[in-house]
Design an enzyme around this catalytic site. Structure first.
Site, short mmCIF file in Angstrom:
data_model
loop_
_atom_site.label_atom_id
_atom_site.label_comp_id
_atom_site.label_asym_id
_atom_site.label_seq_id
_atom_site.Cartn_x
_atom_site.Cartn_y
_atom_site.Cartn_z
N GLU A 183 0.98 -1.13 0.13
CA GLU A 183 -0.05 -0.04 0.01
C GLU A 183 0.77 1.19 0.04
O GLU A 183 1.99 1.27 0.80
CB GLU A 183 -0.89 0.20 1.19
N LYS A 233 -9.47 2.71 -2.09
CA LYS A 233 -9.51 2.28 -0.88
C LYS A 233 -11.09 2.43 -0.35
O LYS A 233 -11.27 3.58 -0.22
CB LYS A 233 -8.70 2.62 0.06
N CYS A 248 -5.86 -2.64 2.19
CA CYS A 248 -5.59 -2.69 3.52
C CYS A 248 -6.92 -2.74 4.61
O CYS A 248 -7.34 -4.05 4.53
CB CYS A 248 -4.72 -1.58 3.78
N1 LIG Z 1 -3.34 0.97 5.99
C1 LIG Z 1 -4.13 0.78 6.76
O1 LIG Z 1 -5.48 0.83 6.34
N2 LIG Z 1 -4.01 0.44 8.12
C2 LIG Z 1 -5.18 0.25 9.14
C3 LIG Z 1 -4.71 -0.78 10.15
C4 LIG Z 1 -5.03 -2.13 9.78
O2 LIG Z 1 -5.95 -2.51 8.90
O3 LIG Z 1 -4.43 -3.10 10.13
#
Ligand SMILES: NC(=O)NCCC(=O)O
Length: 384
Positions: free
Chosen positions: A119, A196, A233
């Site tokens: 990401e 996203k 993510c």
């Molecule tokens: N980049 C991101 O969305 N991280 C959030 C934490 C997770 O989903 O573990």
């Protein structure tokens, strides 16, 4: 121990368990054993020289009479920042381009058809800071920014589909930012982009300061090597997000991520694996590696002292299959390329056995959810 001292679950199990017990533990934690790929010695040498881990595994499917095997190799790339986060923006982007270029060279030697990066791969994961400059300067046009043009060259050179998750600057709509993955065909053409859908508001993941939830739905990209989707993510915590990529026909769903040990490591091995099982598809979970330090302190709103780092990104990228098998993870500590050979016929074969698409009550869920989101909804609770 959410920090780098511990290299990987796999290494720990191998070290401490007697072979018979190790086999049983692996049967439960990893499902049916994946075959180790015999990767070219030149690729292994280049990876060692470039100081990144290279692992390869194959998922098998049964032979069919009418369909030829649909075999595709995916490459998952995890990496740390090559330069400190306070290095000038252009220098950091250029160093990341060079690092990824060298890893993709090795992916090409290993016959990878589709490669996906982590990401926001062209930048530090600076959203914890809530500062705007210089971090928003890492944003680029998804259609023709320097990173997309760089990936187009890679795609064409290596006849490889490239999934490039990046911070998008959308000039056509008021210059706003998005967290986006650009999908580039092996012809070098930009096939499209996915945004996203779920933005975290947890711990130091202050991403909602920068961009909103994606507005492109759940696109699936039909490539020469299979139908692919990108669930970025935090979307991996949302089963319906996975489901809708699958409803649109994804054979492979990539999950480029940036997440830290203290927050999510116990969820990591479960979520993408469960999504592969529940949706009869392959999933590819990719996480960044290392600790990133920022020039100014920030707080987390949890009473902890102000700090300059996010926590430890634990890598551990892996691929999961619809039959509940999965590859071992890459390490928690090193840059790496995971090559996985998938026979996409496995998706329909498992579907025919477990029938989740047939037994899923989507019409009933759709009706009940449509009611549940109405402002005057009363939960269906039966009381004495
Ligand atoms: N980049 C991101 O969305 N991280 C959030 C934490 C997770 O989903 O573990």
């Amino acid at each position: 121990m959410a920090e780098p001292e511990w290299e990987s679950l796999e290494q720990c199990l191998e070290k401490h368990l007697p072979p018979a017990e190790l086999r049983e533990v692996k049967r439960l934690l990893y499902g049916k054993e994946t075959r180790k790929l015999d990767l070219p010695s030149g690729a292994l040498e280049s990876a060692a020289k470039g100081d990144f881990e290279l692992q390869g595994y194959a998922f098998e499917a049964a032979e069919e009479q009418l369909r030829a095997p649909r075999v595709v190799r995916v490459g998952l790339v995890q990496n740390r920042l090559p330069l400190p986060a306070d290095t000038p923006v252009a220098k950091q982007v250029s160093a990341l381009h060079r690092r990824i270029e060298s890893i993709v060279e090795v992916a090409a030697m290993c016959g990878v058809n589709i490669v996906c990066f982590q990401e926001a791969w062209t930048m530090p994961f600076a959203f914890c800071t809530r500062e705007k400059l210089p971090w928003t300067e890492f944003a680029e046009s998804a259609e023709d920014g320097p990173t997309t043009r760089f990936c187009q060259k890679l795609a064409k050179k290596h006849n490889m589909v490239v999934v490039s998750p990046m911070l998008e600057r959308d000039a056509a709509h008021g210059d706003v930012l998005w967290n986006t993955a650009v999908v580039i065909s092996n012809s070098g053409a930009v096939l499209g982009k996915s945004r996203k859908n779920h933005i975290p508001r947890v711990g130091d993941f202050n991403e909602s300061t920068y961009y909103m939830e994606g507005n492109l739905g759940h696109p699936v990209f039909h490539t020469q090597f299979g139908s692919i989707a990108v669930n970025i993510c935090y979307g991996r915590h949302h089963p319906l997000n996975w489901l809708l990529y699958s409803v649109n026909g994804a054979d492979i769903i990539f999950n480029p991520s940036a997440t830290i040990g203290a927050l999510s490591e116990s969820m990591w091995p479960i979520e993408a694996r469960n999504a592969a099982i529940a949706n009869h598809c392959f999933t590819c979970a990719i996480n960044r590696v290392g600790k990133e330090y920022f020039p100014n302190e920030f707080t987390s709103g949890d009473g902890r002292k102000a700090h300059k780092d996010f926590g430890y990104f634990y890598g551990s990228s892996y691929v999961a299959a619809p039959d509940s098998s999965r590859t071992p993870g890459l390490s928690r500590t090193r840059d790496g390329l995971l090559v996985a050979e998938l026979n996409l016929n496995l998706c329909r074969q498992v579907n025919d056995v477990w029938n989740f698409k047939m037994t899923g009550r989507y019409d009933m869920y759709a009706r009940e959810l449509a009611e549940a989101v109405k402002p005057d909804y009363r939960p269906h609770v039966v009381r004495e």
